[in-house]
Design a protein around this motif. Structure first.
Motif, PDB file in Angstrom:
ATOM      1  N   GLU A  48      49.544 -53.713 -38.733  1.00  0.00           N
ATOM      2  CA  GLU A  48      49.060 -54.915 -38.059  1.00  0.00           C
ATOM      3  C   GLU A  48      47.595 -55.258 -38.461  1.00  0.00           C
ATOM      4  O   GLU A  48      46.701 -53.992 -38.811  1.00  0.00           O
ATOM      5  N   VAL A  49      47.438 -56.361 -39.051  1.00  0.00           N
ATOM      6  CA  VAL A  49      46.158 -56.671 -40.053  1.00  0.00           C
ATOM      7  C   VAL A  49      45.431 -57.959 -39.159  1.00  0.00           C
ATOM      8  O   VAL A  49      46.266 -58.922 -38.823  1.00  0.00           O
ATOM      9  N   VAL A  50      44.404 -57.910 -39.018  1.00  0.00           N
ATOM     10  CA  VAL A  50      43.575 -59.096 -38.402  1.00  0.00           C
ATOM     11  C   VAL A  50      42.675 -59.725 -39.417  1.00  0.00           C
ATOM     12  O   VAL A  50      41.937 -58.867 -40.099  1.00  0.00           O
ATOM     13  N   ILE A  51      42.796 -60.977 -39.586  1.00  0.00           N
ATOM     14  CA  ILE A  51      42.137 -61.609 -40.524  1.00  0.00           C
ATOM     15  C   ILE A  51      41.421 -62.824 -40.096  1.00  0.00           C
ATOM     16  O   ILE A  51      41.902 -63.600 -39.401  1.00  0.00           O
ATOM     17  N   ASN A  52      39.911 -62.735 -40.351  1.00  0.00           N
ATOM     18  CA  ASN A  52      39.173 -63.913 -39.792  1.00  0.00           C
ATOM     19  C   ASN A  52      39.138 -64.843 -40.948  1.00  0.00           C
ATOM     20  O   ASN A  52      39.020 -64.536 -42.140  1.00  0.00           O
ATOM     21  N   GLU A  68      55.209 -61.210 -42.427  1.00  0.00           N
ATOM     22  CA  GLU A  68      56.555 -60.521 -42.412  1.00  0.00           C
ATOM     23  C   GLU A  68      56.935 -60.621 -43.895  1.00  0.00           C
ATOM     24  O   GLU A  68      57.423 -59.301 -44.571  1.00  0.00           O
ATOM     25  N   ALA A  69      56.345 -61.528 -44.774  1.00  0.00           N
ATOM     26  CA  ALA A  69      56.722 -61.348 -46.256  1.00  0.00           C
ATOM     27  C   ALA A  69      55.939 -59.922 -46.955  1.00  0.00           C
ATOM     28  O   ALA A  69      56.452 -59.490 -48.055  1.00  0.00           O
ATOM     29  N   TYR A  70      54.963 -59.390 -46.334  1.00  0.00           N
ATOM     30  CA  TYR A  70      54.327 -58.333 -46.901  1.00  0.00           C
ATOM     31  C   TYR A  70      54.714 -56.971 -45.962  1.00  0.00           C
ATOM     32  O   TYR A  70      53.747 -55.950 -46.139  1.00  0.00           O
ATOM     33  N   GLY A  71      55.409 -57.062 -44.989  1.00  0.00           N
ATOM     34  CA  GLY A  71      55.924 -55.905 -44.313  1.00  0.00           C
ATOM     35  C   GLY A  71      55.042 -55.377 -43.439  1.00  0.00           C
ATOM     36  O   GLY A  71      55.153 -54.440 -42.835  1.00  0.00           O
ATOM     37  N   LEU A  72      54.092 -56.600 -42.892  1.00  0.00           N
ATOM     38  CA  LEU A  72      53.252 -56.132 -41.659  1.00  0.00           C
ATOM     39  C   LEU A  72      53.121 -57.468 -40.783  1.00  0.00           C
ATOM     40  O   LEU A  72      53.555 -58.556 -41.017  1.00  0.00           O
ATOM     41  N   ARG A  73      52.412 -57.505 -39.827  1.00  0.00           N
ATOM     42  CA  ARG A  73      51.830 -58.468 -39.233  1.00  0.00           C
ATOM     43  C   ARG A  73      50.514 -58.800 -39.004  1.00  0.00           C
ATOM     44  O   ARG A  73      49.579 -58.055 -38.985  1.00  0.00           O
ATOM     45  N   ILE A  74      50.431 -60.146 -38.893  1.00  0.00           N
ATOM     46  CA  ILE A  74      48.988 -60.642 -39.333  1.00  0.00           C
ATOM     47  C   ILE A  74      48.503 -61.505 -38.146  1.00  0.00           C
ATOM     48  O   ILE A  74      49.313 -62.031 -37.637  1.00  0.00           O
ATOM     49  N   HIS A  75      47.453 -61.055 -37.518  1.00  0.00           N
ATOM     50  CA  HIS A  75      46.890 -61.623 -36.499  1.00  0.00           C
ATOM     51  C   HIS A  75      45.707 -62.801 -36.804  1.00  0.00           C
ATOM     52  O   HIS A  75      44.986 -61.955 -37.891  1.00  0.00           O
ATOM     53  N   TRP A  76      45.543 -63.803 -36.593  1.00  0.00           N
ATOM     54  CA  TRP A  76      44.460 -64.680 -37.168  1.00  0.00           C
ATOM     55  C   TRP A  76      43.317 -64.781 -36.097  1.00  0.00           C
ATOM     56  O   TRP A  76      43.542 -65.062 -35.082  1.00  0.00           O
ATOM     57  N   SER A  77      42.095 -64.785 -36.749  1.00  0.00           N
ATOM     58  CA  SER A  77      40.798 -64.943 -35.868  1.00  0.00           C
ATOM     59  C   SER A  77      40.182 -66.025 -36.269  1.00  0.00           C
ATOM     60  O   SER A  77      39.514 -65.958 -37.658  1.00  0.00           O
TER      61      SER A  77
END
Length: 222
Positions: A48-52, A68-77
């Protein structure tokens, strides 16, 4: 452990390359700079990665999607205006949770990250330090016996990578503010550990440094 990538900067030093492309999407070694981070985070077991984001936020979100394309979940800030490092992290804390997280500057190149056990005891941060690059010859901090200080004669440069405990930002108001003063206060209170990294690290802050990194990677066949 979750990770946060700082990607909300305006990229002014990268102009004209960033006039139409946000810095995290600038290509190096055949893919956007930020994608290298995502791939290494996945390899490190982070899912799980948060990107601002702020400047050209929609471009970055459209390019990376939900991760998903990178095998993880991105949360956007999303930031309506850049909040600086500290303010950006503060706004993202609801997405990051209460546990320590890996913090990565989006505009550095590094081939390794510290593990989740780097932060010990009641420490508030664990910093990865590197040899001083020519554009930052005086460095930032000292390092002795795994502890970061501000008194050692030998100075090293903060790499833009570390493990941060959310408590480091306790009591800070919402809005723009820098992270550095909070780190320095924690260092003075003996609550910051560190390590020296000797592998390939580049502060990709200017077109010239981006070109140099590209040449280095081509030379390594990467």
């Amino acid at each position: 452990m979750k990770a946060m990538i700082l990607a909300a900067g305006l990229g002014k030093r990268m102009r004209p390359l960033t006039d139409h492309c946000p810095k995290p999407l600038l290509p190096v070694a055949g893919k956007p700079l930020i994608v290298h981070h995502l791939e290494r985070l996945r390899e490190a077991g982070i899912h799980e990665v948060v990107i601002n984001v702020s400047y050209r936020a929609e471009q970055i979100i459209a390019a990376l999607g939900d991760g998903e394309a990178y095998g993880l979940r991105i949360h956007w800030s999303r930031e309506t205006a850049p909040l600086e490092t500290g303010g950006g992290i503060q706004q993202a804390l609801p997405l990051l949770g209460d546990a320590p997280f890996l913090l990565v500057n989006g505009d550095v190149w590094c081939t390794a990250f510290p593990g989740k056990h780097a932060l010990q005891g009641d420490d508030l941060a664990h910093l990865v330090l590197v040899a001083n690059p020519p554009h930052h010859a005086n460095g930032d901090f000292g390092l002795e016996d795994g502890r970061v200080n501000q008194t050692s004669a030998e100075r090293l440069t903060y790499s833009g990578i570390g493990v941060i405990h959310p408590a480091l930002l306790a009591g800070q108001p919402q809005g723009a503010f820098a992270l550095a003063p909070l780190l320095r206060a924690a260092i003075d209170n003996h609550r910051v550990s560190g390590e020296r990294y000797t592998g390939l690290w580049v502060d990709v802050g200017t077109p010239e440094r981006l070109a140099t990194l590209e040449s280095q990677l081509q030379g390594k066949g990467r």
